[in-house]
Scaffold this active site. Structure first.
Site, PDB file in Angstrom:
ATOM      1  CG  ASN A  93      -1.671   1.316   1.372  1.00 38.59           C
ATOM      2  OD1 ASN A  93      -2.647   1.531   0.663  1.00 38.59           O
ATOM      3  ND2 ASN A  93      -1.245   2.198   2.269  1.00 38.59           N
ATOM      4  CD  GLU A  94      -1.680   5.676   0.260  1.00 44.11           C
ATOM      5  OE1 GLU A  94      -2.765   6.089  -0.172  1.00 44.11           O
ATOM      6  OE2 GLU A  94      -1.189   6.062   1.350  1.00 44.11           O
ATOM      7  CD  GLN A 111     -10.863   3.182   5.462  1.00 48.58           C
ATOM      8  OE1 GLN A 111     -11.332   2.419   6.277  1.00 48.58           O
ATOM      9  NE2 GLN A 111      -9.612   3.639   5.553  1.00 48.58           N
ATOM     10  CD  GLU A 127      -6.350   4.205   0.174  1.00 47.46           C
ATOM     11  OE1 GLU A 127      -6.384   5.380   0.606  1.00 47.46           O
ATOM     12  OE2 GLU A 127      -5.536   3.352   0.563  1.00 47.46           O
TER      13      GLU A 127
END
Length: 504
Positions: free
Chosen positions: A173-174, A353, A293
């Site tokens: 992630n990222e 989210q 996201e």
């Protein structure tokens, strides 16, 4: 007299079929998303597993086909082994990403079971921050291998006889972000993700893998990060990720609603970069995008900083609890239109989210009721009616200026045609804040279709919010459209999200 716009719809103007996973979402072990969100065993509406039935029903109403889990920044120090087995034997851990306490009451097996009850699949992320190839392979073996190995037998011993068969896996992630535990350079991440992907596909060749793209459009290494990392991972992955959040920090609502243009530019740049790598590698494979996201996120930033800096190591502190306005719902609608317009390459997306944390669904702290934010409604309507084939409408719209985006269209729209149901749905946003638009849509390419309904999400106060037991912002049916001689005449209110459904 209203300003005039024109549009042409035809079943032959096809962009691509909609992959239903474009309506995915995301739950991270962060704030009250899991504990005091989907899971609250002492709540009167909790089921036998401790999950709130009222929240699950709202998730079902959104019809979310896939949910990314368990992070997010959280995953970069996630020890998955601590989240399985007897609950009373699981250790509490420091969540370094959000400086919270993770008690591991809900883990891989519990979440996967809940997702199934919510009519969703899991998009699992693996820890490539503080861990690596072996740990990702062990988790995949635990989740997807039938029996007879160390980790598949461990799952069976934990009371889960059948494999979870999780088909989509995110490789970290990222990883470009300095906030990320185990941040990597482009070369470091590219090599690690390549080796992890290669090993995981030996265990289960049927899985789909997502390579980490840039954490945002404004990262200084964008898009070189994509071109460099994909030179390593291209042959073994199926998607590259995009992440982007927007906010009205300057209190300029006119310019705020132009930010969906930035999202489109972001997508187009990533597509071009993927195709550059494809050309460079002489590959016949086309890489698709996972926008896993996206949302509005800015309202809660100061409160979040106070919790992490001054009140750390709480269990499920109230973090990232943005209360969304009507104008936020308009931007979410515009972002959904943007994703659908790019459905030929954007195959998955996750509204980030789902519950309590920058979310369409909220629960009152301490066991109160659940309620729907303003952004719940455009997402729900797109998910419900935006299944089928995306058509590209030819639009002639008036323009208006903004501070940072020059001239932008008043009318933004996309059409989804569902051949099976013999329906076509027009999603329209008028982002002119003061002027209504008379929209004339040529629907002769949909011969025999009639108007089914026109609903509008509108409020004169752009800052209006919803709250527990109070829904000021929700769609209402209106009598603002009629069909005459193959032309659909619609009055599109200023600052409004519209869903116009046609059928036989």
């Amino acid at each position: 007299m209203s300003k005039q716009a024109k549009m042409i719809i035809d079943k032959d103007f096809v962009i691509a079929p909609v992959d239903k996973r474009i309506y995915g979402s995301f739950i991270e072990h962060l704030g009250r998303a899991v504990y005091d969100g989907i899971y609250q065993p002492n709540h009167p509406l909790a089921n036998s597993d401790g999950f709130r039935s009222d929240v699950t029903e709202m998730v079902k109403e959104l019809d979310v086909p896939i949910i990314r889990y368990p992070g997010g920044n959280f995953v970069s120090n996630f020890f998955w082994e601590d989240s399985v087995g007897p609950v009373d034997e699981r250790p509490a851990r420091l969540d370094l990403a959000w400086r919270s306490m993770e008690k591991n009451e809900v883990g891989v097996n519990e979440f996967t079971k809940w997702a199934k009850e919510a009519n969703s699949e899991v998009m699992m992320a693996v820890n490539l921050g503080t861990r690596g190839v072996a740990d990702a392979c062990n988790l995949l073996e635990y989740c997807n291998f039938d029996k007879g190995t160390k980790y598949s037998n461990m799952r069976i011993a934990h009371g889960v006889s059948d494999p979870h068969n999780i088909k989509v896996w995110c490789l970290g992630n990222e990883m470009d972000g300095p906030w990320q535990l185990g941040q990597k350079t482009m070369e470091e991440y590219g090599r690690l993700a390549y080796e992890t992907a290669k090993a995981m596909k030996l265990i289960d060749p049927t899985i789909e893998l997502v390579s980490c793209g840039s954490s945002a459009q404004d990262m200084p290494t964008f898009p070189k990060w994509e071109s460099t990392t994909l030179e390593h991972t291209y042959d073994f992955v199926d998607y590259v990720s995009l992440h982007q959040y927007y906010g009205n920090r300057d209190e300029d609502s006119n310019d705020y609603l132009a930010q969906s243009n930035d999202m489109d530019d972001f997508i187009k740049t990533v597509i071009a970069t993927c195709d550059y790598v494809k050309a460079k590698k002489r590959s016949k494979k086309t890489l698709n995008l996972s926008f896993d996201e996206w949302n509005v996120w800015f309202h809660s930033n100061a409160a979040d900083d106070d919790i992490t800096e001054n009140h750390p190591w709480q269990v499920a502190p109230p973090m990232l609890e943005d209360i969304y306005t009507f104008e936020d719902a308009l931007l979410v609608g515009l972002m959904l239109i943007t994703l659908l317009r790019n459905a030929d390459r954007v195959k998955m997306a996750c509204l980030a989210q789902l519950v309590n944390v920058i979310a369409p669904i909220m629960t009152e702290a301490g066991g109160g009721i659940g309620w729907k934010q303003t952004i719940f409604y455009p997402f729900m309507q797109a998910s419900k009616y935006g299944r089928g084939v995306v058509l590209n409408p030819l639009i002639k719209s008036p323009m208006h200026g903004t501070k940072k985006h020059d001239e932008i269209t008043d009318i933004e729209s996309v059409v989804v045609y569902n051949e099976e149901l013999e329906e076509a749905t027009i999603f329209v946003v008028n982002r002119n804040l003061s002027e209504d638009i008379s929209l004339a849509t040529d629907i002769r390419g949909l011969e025999g279709y009639r108007l089914l309904e026109h609903t509008v999400l509108h409020h004169e106060n752009l800052k209006e919010t919803n709250g527990p037991g109070r829904e000021s912002v929700k769609p209402v049916a209106v009598d603002n459209s009629k069909v005459d001689s193959g032309i659909l005449h619609s009055e599109i209110k200023h600052a409004s999200w519209n869903v116009i459904r046609l059928g036989k």
